[in-house]
Write a protein that holds these residues in place. Structure first.
Motif, PDB file in Angstrom:
ATOM      1  N   ASN A 109     -29.599  87.539  78.204  1.00  0.00           N
ATOM      2  CA  ASN A 109     -29.617  86.077  78.226  1.00  0.00           C
ATOM      3  C   ASN A 109     -31.035  85.587  77.962  1.00  0.00           C
ATOM      4  O   ASN A 109     -31.998  86.356  78.018  1.00  0.00           O
ATOM      5  CB  ASN A 109     -29.199  85.576  79.623  1.00  0.00           C
ATOM      6  CG  ASN A 109     -27.713  85.733  79.878  1.00  0.00           C
ATOM      7  OD1 ASN A 109     -26.906  85.718  78.950  1.00  0.00           O
ATOM      8  ND2 ASN A 109     -27.351  85.863  81.148  1.00  0.00           N
ATOM      9  N   LEU A 121     -23.860  87.816  74.404  1.00  0.00           N
ATOM     10  CA  LEU A 121     -22.517  88.105  74.913  1.00  0.00           C
ATOM     11  C   LEU A 121     -21.913  86.844  75.519  1.00  0.00           C
ATOM     12  O   LEU A 121     -22.403  86.334  76.530  1.00  0.00           O
ATOM     13  CB  LEU A 121     -22.593  89.220  75.962  1.00  0.00           C
ATOM     14  CG  LEU A 121     -21.261  89.665  76.556  1.00  0.00           C
ATOM     15  CD1 LEU A 121     -20.366  90.298  75.488  1.00  0.00           C
ATOM     16  CD2 LEU A 121     -21.475  90.649  77.702  1.00  0.00           C
ATOM     17  N   GLY A 123     -19.199  86.084  77.468  1.00  0.00           N
ATOM     18  CA  GLY A 123     -18.205  86.760  78.300  1.00  0.00           C
ATOM     19  C   GLY A 123     -18.934  87.490  79.397  1.00  0.00           C
ATOM     20  O   GLY A 123     -20.052  87.112  79.748  1.00  0.00           O
ATOM     21  N   LYS A 179     -26.364  79.570  73.393  1.00  0.00           N
ATOM     22  CA  LYS A 179     -25.938  80.334  74.579  1.00  0.00           C
ATOM     23  C   LYS A 179     -26.806  79.947  75.779  1.00  0.00           C
ATOM     24  O   LYS A 179     -26.338  79.848  76.914  1.00  0.00           O
ATOM     25  CB  LYS A 179     -26.041  81.844  74.274  1.00  0.00           C
ATOM     26  CG  LYS A 179     -25.841  82.760  75.465  1.00  0.00           C
ATOM     27  CD  LYS A 179     -24.429  83.267  75.596  1.00  0.00           C
ATOM     28  CE  LYS A 179     -24.074  83.768  76.979  1.00  0.00           C
ATOM     29  NZ  LYS A 179     -24.762  84.927  77.469  1.00  0.00           N
ATOM     30  N   ASN A 183     -25.668  78.840  79.493  1.00  0.00           N
ATOM     31  CA  ASN A 183     -26.152  79.579  80.672  1.00  0.00           C
ATOM     32  C   ASN A 183     -26.920  78.665  81.632  1.00  0.00           C
ATOM     33  O   ASN A 183     -26.872  78.859  82.848  1.00  0.00           O
ATOM     34  CB  ASN A 183     -27.067  80.742  80.263  1.00  0.00           C
ATOM     35  CG  ASN A 183     -26.292  81.955  79.779  1.00  0.00           C
ATOM     36  OD1 ASN A 183     -26.571  82.499  78.719  1.00  0.00           O
ATOM     37  ND2 ASN A 183     -25.295  82.391  80.530  1.00  0.00           N
ATOM     38  N   VAL A 186     -24.022  77.009  83.612  1.00  0.00           N
ATOM     39  CA  VAL A 186     -23.148  77.875  84.431  1.00  0.00           C
ATOM     40  C   VAL A 186     -23.934  78.683  85.461  1.00  0.00           C
ATOM     41  O   VAL A 186     -23.568  78.723  86.648  1.00  0.00           O
ATOM     42  CB  VAL A 186     -22.356  78.864  83.534  1.00  0.00           C
ATOM     43  CG1 VAL A 186     -21.562  79.846  84.385  1.00  0.00           C
ATOM     44  CG2 VAL A 186     -21.441  78.122  82.593  1.00  0.00           C
ATOM     45  N   ASN A 187     -25.019  79.320  85.030  1.00  0.00           N
ATOM     46  CA  ASN A 187     -25.640  80.327  85.892  1.00  0.00           C
ATOM     47  C   ASN A 187     -26.255  79.749  87.167  1.00  0.00           C
ATOM     48  O   ASN A 187     -25.925  80.205  88.267  1.00  0.00           O
ATOM     49  CB  ASN A 187     -26.630  81.173  85.087  1.00  0.00           C
ATOM     50  CG  ASN A 187     -25.907  82.027  84.052  1.00  0.00           C
ATOM     51  OD1 ASN A 187     -24.886  81.625  83.546  1.00  0.00           O
ATOM     52  ND2 ASN A 187     -26.423  83.198  83.750  1.00  0.00           N
ATOM     53  N   ASN A 197     -17.144  81.156  87.931  1.00  0.00           N
ATOM     54  CA  ASN A 197     -17.383  80.182  86.854  1.00  0.00           C
ATOM     55  C   ASN A 197     -16.327  79.073  86.815  1.00  0.00           C
ATOM     56  O   ASN A 197     -16.647  77.910  86.582  1.00  0.00           O
ATOM     57  CB  ASN A 197     -17.393  80.890  85.490  1.00  0.00           C
ATOM     58  CG  ASN A 197     -18.558  81.853  85.357  1.00  0.00           C
ATOM     59  OD1 ASN A 197     -19.367  81.988  86.267  1.00  0.00           O
ATOM     60  ND2 ASN A 197     -18.640  82.544  84.223  1.00  0.00           N
ATOM     61  N   LEU A 242     -16.013  78.172  77.253  1.00  0.00           N
ATOM     62  CA  LEU A 242     -16.590  79.384  77.860  1.00  0.00           C
ATOM     63  C   LEU A 242     -16.162  79.513  79.329  1.00  0.00           C
ATOM     64  O   LEU A 242     -15.804  80.600  79.791  1.00  0.00           O
ATOM     65  CB  LEU A 242     -18.126  79.350  77.776  1.00  0.00           C
ATOM     66  CG  LEU A 242     -18.820  80.571  78.391  1.00  0.00           C
ATOM     67  CD1 LEU A 242     -18.647  81.805  77.503  1.00  0.00           C
ATOM     68  CD2 LEU A 242     -20.311  80.315  78.622  1.00  0.00           C
ATOM     69  N   ASN A 249     -14.872  85.053  86.241  1.00  0.00           N
ATOM     70  CA  ASN A 249     -16.183  85.745  86.272  1.00  0.00           C
ATOM     71  C   ASN A 249     -17.059  85.247  87.405  1.00  0.00           C
ATOM     72  O   ASN A 249     -17.069  84.067  87.728  1.00  0.00           O
ATOM     73  CB  ASN A 249     -16.972  85.387  85.007  1.00  0.00           C
ATOM     74  CG  ASN A 249     -16.926  86.442  83.971  1.00  0.00           C
ATOM     75  OD1 ASN A 249     -15.861  86.968  83.716  1.00  0.00           O
ATOM     76  ND2 ASN A 249     -18.068  86.738  83.382  1.00  0.00           N
ATOM     77  N   SER A 251     -20.894  84.799  87.731  1.00  0.00           N
ATOM     78  CA  SER A 251     -21.996  84.811  86.756  1.00  0.00           C
ATOM     79  C   SER A 251     -23.055  85.836  87.141  1.00  0.00           C
ATOM     80  O   SER A 251     -23.178  86.220  88.309  1.00  0.00           O
ATOM     81  CB  SER A 251     -22.642  83.431  86.656  1.00  0.00           C
ATOM     82  OG  SER A 251     -23.481  83.216  87.764  1.00  0.00           O
ATOM     83  N   SER A 252     -23.823  86.243  86.150  1.00  0.00           N
ATOM     84  CA  SER A 252     -24.841  87.264  86.411  1.00  0.00           C
ATOM     85  C   SER A 252     -25.868  86.757  87.421  1.00  0.00           C
ATOM     86  O   SER A 252     -26.361  87.517  88.253  1.00  0.00           O
ATOM     87  CB  SER A 252     -25.520  87.681  85.110  1.00  0.00           C
ATOM     88  OG  SER A 252     -25.998  86.551  84.423  1.00  0.00           O
TER      89      SER A 252
HETATM   90  O1  KPL Z   1     -23.603  84.896  80.317  1.00  0.00           O
HETATM   91  C1  KPL Z   1     -22.965  84.719  81.333  1.00  0.00           C
HETATM   92  C2  KPL Z   1     -23.574  85.215  82.582  1.00  0.00           C
HETATM   93  O2  KPL Z   1     -22.933  85.274  83.616  1.00  0.00           O
HETATM   94  O3  KPL Z   1     -24.770  85.566  82.508  1.00  0.00           O
HETATM   95  C3  KPL Z   1     -21.676  83.942  81.288  1.00  0.00           C
HETATM   96  C4  KPL Z   1     -21.240  83.826  79.840  1.00  0.00           C
HETATM   97  C5  KPL Z   1     -21.892  82.577  81.873  1.00  0.00           C
HETATM   98  C6  KPL Z   1     -20.532  84.634  81.938  1.00  0.00           C
HETATM   99  O4  KPL Z   1     -20.532  84.612  83.320  1.00  0.00           O
END
Ligand code: KPL
Length: 302
Positions: A109, A121, A123, A179, A183, A186-187, A197, A242, A249, A251-252
């Motif tokens: 990322n 990526l 996903g 991307k 991120n 979301v992250n 997510n 997404l 998921n 997230s990371s």
């Molecule tokens: O890239 C991601 C991450 O978690 O780092 C997403 C696409 C948001 C998937 O969780």
């Protein structure tokens, strides 16, 4: 590093987290031999019994084409080296490799300014209870950042698996910012709210998420000029899509915070805020979200 001559299309893989393991599973699926650096001894042991869950399907993860080594020093020179690591681990690893002849694919990322091929990526995956859990909707975009060597044409084929669709992009810098925008929403939010997510699905049009996307959109436009094809509206639609495909998921960044690992926040929201400053574009929301994640990370996990 052992000195052996790289045969065409030989591949090394560094990174044995969820994403690295997803790639290892894909190489095995296409019967592609590869050398895998798995530094953590406990992780090496777990790999033998690891099972894979792809959507509803349970698969046995047979790592038949992998040659596992335990340190970078044991990695023979390969034609391609895939780094599936955290954003902040990329530069130190590249410095450590000191192997200018190798073609690098960095799957991470964040913002990168290195002469490498970048893999984005859309996903994700999770390793939990001896299982690598993922879906069939992971998309990987591969493209050359300025100065990268090698033709990545072979990579989509050797990574093609039911859980991974890889393709080549010739506009990877614009995709990196795209991307990054997703991120940045979301992250940090899933990390701060400690939620999967999908919980964010109803909030993509909230003032907070709209503000985050608007800031990234403005900075990206300044960075890329006409090469930035997006708008806040388009980013909102892509974010919605997404979140829908990665609804379950974790997230990371949420996983990093939970495990007490360094997060990628300096390469995500805080990097956007810093780039914004350079362009005279304040990014208060990205800055604040970034600082909140840093505060939480410094407080540590209970
Ligand atoms: O890239 C991601 C991450 O978690 O780092 C997403 C696409 C948001 C998937 O969780």
């Amino acid at each position: 590093m052992l000195s052996s001559t790289a045969s065409d299309n030989s591949i090394g893989l560094i990174g044995a987290g969820a994403v690295g393991t997803l790639f290892a599973a894909a190489f095995c699926h296409t019967h592609k031999p590869f050398i895998w650096v798995v530094r953590n001894p406990q992780r090496r042991q777990e790999l033998d019994a690891l099972r894979m869950v792809v959507g509803e399907q349970q698969l046995k993860l047979a790592l038949k084409t992998a040659t596992i080594v335990d340190s970078i020093q044991d990695l023979p020179s390969t034609n391609w080296l895939v780094l599936a690591v955290k954003a902040h681990q990329v530069q130190p690893l590249v410095d450590q490799l000191q192997q200018p002849a190798v073609n690098l694919l960095v799957v991470a990322n964040g913002l990168h300014d290195l002469a490498v091929h970048l893999g984005l990526l859309y996903g994700g995956a999770l390793v939990a209870d001896g299982r690598l859990i993922t879906t069939t909707s992971n998309e990987l975009l591969i493209g050359a950042l300025p100065g990268a060597s090698g033709d990545p044409g072979v990579l989509p084929d050797v990574l093609a698996a039911p859980w991974l669709q890889a393709s080549i992009s010739d506009v990877i810098r614009a995709r990196m910012w795209h991307k990054l925008a997703l991120n940045c929403a979301v992250n940090p939010l899933t990390a701060l709210l400690d939620c999967p997510n999908g919980v964010l699905l109803d909030s993509v049009t909230s003032p907070l998420i709209q503000g985050v996307l608007t800031e990234v959109d403005a900075v990206a436009r300044r960075e890329l000029g006409k090469q930035w094809p997006n708008s806040t509206r388009g980013l909102t639609a892509d974010l919605h899509a997404l979140i829908e495909t990665t609804a379950d998921n974790s997230s990371s960044m949420r996983e990093d915070l939970r495990a007490g690992r360094e997060t990628e926040i300096a390469r995500l929201n805080l990097a956007v805020a810093a780039a914004g400053l350079r362009h005279g574009l304040p990014c208060p929301l990205n800055d604040k979200l970034g600082n909140m994640v840093s505060l939480l990370a410094n407080r540590g996990t209970p």
